[in-house]
Design a protein around this motif. Structure first.
Motif, mmCIF file in Angstrom:
data_model
loop_
_atom_site.group_PDB
_atom_site.id
_atom_site.type_symbol
_atom_site.label_atom_id
_atom_site.label_comp_id
_atom_site.label_asym_id
_atom_site.label_seq_id
_atom_site.Cartn_x
_atom_site.Cartn_y
_atom_site.Cartn_z
ATOM 1 N N HIS A 53 -9.236 8.293 15.462
ATOM 2 C CA HIS A 53 -7.971 8.524 14.355
ATOM 3 C C HIS A 53 -7.152 7.479 14.772
ATOM 4 N N GLY A 54 -6.756 6.940 16.057
ATOM 5 C CA GLY A 54 -5.874 5.986 16.432
ATOM 6 C C GLY A 54 -6.453 4.710 16.197
ATOM 7 N N ALA A 55 -7.759 4.389 16.391
ATOM 8 C CA ALA A 55 -8.524 3.212 16.171
ATOM 9 C C ALA A 55 -8.285 2.783 14.902
ATOM 10 N N ALA A 56 -8.659 3.967 13.920
ATOM 11 C CA ALA A 56 -8.709 3.619 12.353
ATOM 12 C C ALA A 56 -7.250 3.184 11.889
ATOM 13 N N ASN A 57 -6.156 3.984 12.327
ATOM 14 C CA ASN A 57 -4.838 3.557 11.908
ATOM 15 C C ASN A 57 -4.530 2.247 12.237
ATOM 16 N N ALA A 58 -4.867 1.936 13.520
ATOM 17 C CA ALA A 58 -4.628 0.606 14.161
ATOM 18 C C ALA A 58 -5.283 -0.541 13.158
ATOM 19 N N LEU A 59 -6.563 -0.469 12.865
ATOM 20 C CA LEU A 59 -7.086 -1.406 11.983
ATOM 21 C C LEU A 59 -6.429 -1.424 10.868
ATOM 22 N N ILE A 60 -5.934 -0.614 10.278
ATOM 23 C CA ILE A 60 -5.579 -0.581 8.728
ATOM 24 C C ILE A 60 -4.179 -1.029 8.600
ATOM 25 N N PHE A 61 -3.561 -0.696 9.913
ATOM 26 C CA PHE A 61 -2.084 -0.870 9.792
ATOM 27 C C PHE A 61 -1.437 -2.142 9.361
ATOM 28 N N PRO A 62 -1.909 -3.420 9.585
ATOM 29 C CA PRO A 62 -1.360 -4.634 9.105
ATOM 30 C C PRO A 62 -1.448 -4.896 7.659
ATOM 31 N N HIS A 63 -2.731 -4.246 7.263
ATOM 32 C CA HIS A 63 -3.105 -4.564 5.880
ATOM 33 C C HIS A 63 -2.089 -3.997 4.945
ATOM 34 N N VAL A 64 -1.668 -2.638 5.269
ATOM 35 C CA VAL A 64 -0.938 -1.665 4.398
ATOM 36 C C VAL A 64 0.512 -2.052 4.480
ATOM 37 N N LEU A 65 1.015 -2.613 5.913
ATOM 38 C CA LEU A 65 2.274 -2.924 5.966
ATOM 39 C C LEU A 65 2.411 -4.335 4.991
ATOM 40 N N ALA A 66 1.501 -5.185 5.218
ATOM 41 C CA ALA A 66 1.731 -6.310 4.186
ATOM 42 C C ALA A 66 1.572 -6.043 2.663
ATOM 43 N N PHE A 67 0.769 -5.342 2.253
ATOM 44 C CA PHE A 67 0.717 -4.618 0.830
ATOM 45 C C PHE A 67 1.849 -4.146 0.436
ATOM 46 N N ASN A 68 2.563 -3.484 1.498
ATOM 47 C CA ASN A 68 3.789 -2.813 0.758
ATOM 48 C C ASN A 68 5.103 -3.543 0.896
ATOM 49 N N THR A 69 4.860 -4.664 1.316
ATOM 50 C CA THR A 69 6.161 -5.519 1.576
ATOM 51 C C THR A 69 6.990 -5.693 0.537
ATOM 52 N N PRO A 70 6.475 -6.177 -0.745
ATOM 53 C CA PRO A 70 7.097 -6.489 -2.076
ATOM 54 C C PRO A 70 7.999 -5.271 -2.482
ATOM 55 N N ALA A 71 7.305 -4.167 -1.992
ATOM 56 C CA ALA A 71 8.363 -2.903 -2.436
ATOM 57 C C ALA A 71 9.368 -2.501 -1.444
ATOM 58 N N VAL A 72 9.127 -3.015 -0.140
ATOM 59 C CA VAL A 72 10.262 -2.472 0.752
ATOM 60 C C VAL A 72 10.252 -3.652 1.609
ATOM 61 N N PRO A 73 11.017 -4.912 1.047
ATOM 62 C CA PRO A 73 11.044 -5.976 2.016
ATOM 63 C C PRO A 73 12.018 -5.814 3.218
ATOM 64 N N GLU A 74 13.308 -5.581 2.748
ATOM 65 C CA GLU A 74 14.236 -5.127 3.985
ATOM 66 C C GLU A 74 13.596 -4.278 5.071
ATOM 67 N N LYS A 75 13.131 -3.126 4.689
ATOM 68 C CA LYS A 75 12.527 -2.331 5.716
ATOM 69 C C LYS A 75 11.352 -2.881 6.565
ATOM 70 N N THR A 76 10.650 -3.725 5.826
ATOM 71 C CA THR A 76 9.546 -4.448 6.533
ATOM 72 C C THR A 76 10.256 -5.512 7.498
ATOM 73 N N ARG A 77 11.182 -6.033 7.298
ATOM 74 C CA ARG A 77 11.845 -6.980 8.075
ATOM 75 C C ARG A 77 12.440 -6.392 9.409
ATOM 76 N N THR A 78 12.955 -5.024 9.151
ATOM 77 C CA THR A 78 13.395 -4.334 10.215
ATOM 78 C C THR A 78 12.220 -3.720 10.953
ATOM 79 N N VAL A 79 11.372 -3.418 10.590
ATOM 80 C CA VAL A 79 9.996 -3.183 11.348
ATOM 81 C C VAL A 79 9.636 -4.287 12.276
ATOM 82 N N LEU A 80 9.479 -5.361 11.646
ATOM 83 C CA LEU A 80 8.983 -6.643 12.351
ATOM 84 C C LEU A 80 10.065 -6.919 13.602
ATOM 85 N N GLU A 81 11.285 -6.825 13.290
ATOM 86 C CA GLU A 81 12.291 -6.953 14.344
ATOM 87 C C GLU A 81 12.380 -6.238 15.508
ATOM 88 N N ALA A 82 11.944 -4.905 15.036
ATOM 89 C CA ALA A 82 11.562 -3.699 15.895
ATOM 90 C C ALA A 82 10.562 -4.005 16.981
#
Length: 377
Positions: free
Chosen positions: A275-304
């Motif tokens: 489960h962990g390996a699957a989520n890790a592989l998918i994580f960057p793809h979905v984070l990037a896909f979602n960025t247009p909907a939540v740009p400020e929160k995505t910026r906060t995640v990257l800073e974190a």
């Protein structure tokens, strides 16, 4: 996104013991409650070290939990639990052990069976045995939550049960129990904890009462995960990850995960990717896909995470992908044994997981899901 006026329900285990060396507090707690018959549900490795829990009385150990358990695994656990007649059930291991412990606690001695309780709020009565959770990895956060999942081997679908009756009476989180976790597992489970936090933070149901845990969990992963991968005995780093995992668990009850987990599940159910390996592989793809909907929160995640903030979806993907790859995580589906001709079926499976996809901040069509799988292949 929800605001401060939106109602929310928060639940926590009745008692949380946290800190290096606290494992034996479980035994002291159980003795104080006068529990005489204990069932420990664990994997093969952790079954050999149940002594650290300090349990007394008649202790039965089921030590055959496998990763990504299915209904037949649950059936075996239930048979052992019925014979043990325990007044305390302990989940001791990763998320699989803790989820099976939850299900055993509510199904043993009940007239209900698994099929009766799949879904939310369908467990009809309080459990007859007490429930304790002791995680030995830092990722699932299952010790803090009210959900459990097992796979249906016929449909390859995850069966999710959610009930307040599966909330632990006590969670004992001892980072020392994670010192022996190998680097690759440390990396993958750490990104799983991160995904719980990030998916809750960017969720359509996101709430300020949970955001504070979600973003702090992400900061803890950013600060400590690479350190723990480099040196498994780094006590501070292990404690930081254990806390991040707990915070991720706090996020799962009232908000839950979203698209990332929906896309990760078919890797486990069809290809037995952890489960962990699957989520890790998918994580960057979905984070990037979602960025247009939540740009400020995505910026906060990257800073974190200590990553450069950017307005570019491509740059965000590159930063998140680099973060995961630098930990030694395999980031290509084909290297995990997934076949190209199965990507369409996996997309069908993921698109059907509406309980998670409906939380995603940006609509994910089947075509979007397939495109992510193809990019990850």
């Amino acid at each position: 996104m929800n605001n401060l006026e939106t109602p929310i329900s928060l639940v926590r285990p009745g008692l949380i013991e946290f800190g290096t060396g606290v494992a034996a507090r479980l035994g002291a707690w159980a003795a104080g409650k006068r529990y005489r018959r204990v069932l420990v549900i664990s994997d093969a490795f952790n079954a050999t070290r149940t002594g650290v829990l300090g349990l007394s009385g008649e202790v039965t150990v089921y030590g055959d939990v496998k990763a990504e358990p299915d209904t037949s695994d649950l059936d075996r656990v239930l048979r052992v639990a019925e014979d043990a007649e325990a007044d305390l059930i302990v989940g001791f291991g990763g998320g699989s052990a803790m989820d099976l412990a939850k299900l055993a606690a509510v199904l043993v001695g009940s007239s209900q069976r698994l099929a009766d309780v799949v879904g939310a709020g369908k467990v009809a009565e309080p459990r007859k045995a007490a429930l304790a959770q002791v995680p030995t990895t830092s990722g699932t956060g299952s010790e803090a939550g009210i959900r459990a999942l097992v796979t249906d081997p016929e449909t390859k679908a995850k069966l999710a049960v959610e009930s307040i009756h599966m909330l632990g009476d006590i969670a004992v989180i001892d980072p020392a129990l994670t010192f022996t976790v190998p680097p690759k597992v440390t990396a993958a489970t750490g990104v799983d904890a991160l995904a719980h936090c990030v998916e809750a933070f960017t969720n359509r149901k996101a709430h300020p009462a949970i955001d504070i845990y979600a973003i702090e969990g992400a900061r803890l992963v950013g600060r400590y995960l690479a350190r723990a991968v480099r040196d498994g005995g780094d006590a501070e780093a292990r404690a930081g990850l254990s806390l991040a995992s707990l915070y991720g668990g706090y996020c799962l009850g009232p908000v839950n995960t979203a698209g990332g987990h929906a896309l990760a599940y078919p890797l486990g159910t069809r290809w037995h990717v952890a489960h962990g390996a699957a989520n890790a592989l998918i994580f960057p793809h979905v984070l990037a896909f979602n960025t247009p909907a939540v740009p400020e929160k995505t910026r906060t995640v990257l800073e974190a995470l200590g990553l450069p903030a950017s307005e570019s979806v491509e740059s965000i993907f590159d930063a998140a992908h680099g973060f995961c790859a630098s930990l030694g995580i395999e980031m290509k589906l084909r290297q995990l044994g997934v076949l190209a001709n199965d990507l369409g079926t996996m997309a069908d499976d993921a698109f059907a997981i509406r309980r998670l996809l409906d939380n995603n901040p940006r609509d994910l069509s089947r075509a979007d899901i397939l495109a992510i799988y193809e990019a990850a292949f």
